[in-house]
Write a protein that holds these residues in place. Structure first.
Motif, PDB file in Angstrom:
ATOM      1  N   GLU A  70       0.826  -1.204   0.000  1.00  0.00           N
ATOM      2  CA  GLU A  70       0.000   0.000   0.000  1.00  0.00           C
ATOM      3  C   GLU A  70       0.864   1.260   0.000  1.00  0.00           C
ATOM      4  O   GLU A  70       0.549   2.238  -0.678  1.00  0.00           O
ATOM      5  CB  GLU A  70      -0.938  -0.001   1.213  1.00  0.00           C
ATOM      6  N   SER A  74       0.837   4.073  -2.894  1.00  0.00           N
ATOM      7  CA  SER A  74       0.560   5.469  -2.539  1.00  0.00           C
ATOM      8  C   SER A  74       1.694   6.382  -2.981  1.00  0.00           C
ATOM      9  O   SER A  74       1.463   7.489  -3.489  1.00  0.00           O
ATOM     10  CB  SER A  74       0.360   5.611  -1.025  1.00  0.00           C
ATOM     11  N   ASP A  79       0.500  10.320  -3.632  1.00  0.00           N
ATOM     12  CA  ASP A  79      -0.382  10.660  -2.531  1.00  0.00           C
ATOM     13  C   ASP A  79       0.356  11.301  -1.377  1.00  0.00           C
ATOM     14  O   ASP A  79      -0.263  11.836  -0.465  1.00  0.00           O
ATOM     15  CB  ASP A  79      -1.121   9.418  -2.021  1.00  0.00           C
TER      16      ASP A  79
END
Length: 80
Positions: A70, A74, A79
């Protein structure tokens, strides 16, 4: 073959054959994994015969820290 047919065939066996069948059947139900593992990560924790994946990963990768997927996704998306 139904269970009833199997029971009928077991009843038809001689006493010696029935005892041999019971011994073999019991051996199938008894776990054969050693308590300390077999060298490739398998352990006898509980009643399952699943290998110890944590021990296997440690043996393969040592103490390396791998980024979690994850966080990698990201970061790639921007992000952060």
């Amino acid at each position: 073959m139904s269970v009833t047919e199997l029971i009928d065939q077991l009843k038809a066996l001689s006493d010696m054959e029935r005892k041999a069948f019971a011994r073999l059947f019991h051996e199938l139900e008894t776990p054969t994994v050693p308590l300390v593992g077999n060298g490739n990560g398998a352990s006898a924790s509980g009643s399952s015969n699943w290998p110890d994946f944590a021990a296997r990963l440690k043996r393969i990768y040592g103490n390396k820290v791998v980024a979690d997927s994850e966080a990698v996704i990201s970061y790639a998306r921007g992000d952060w």
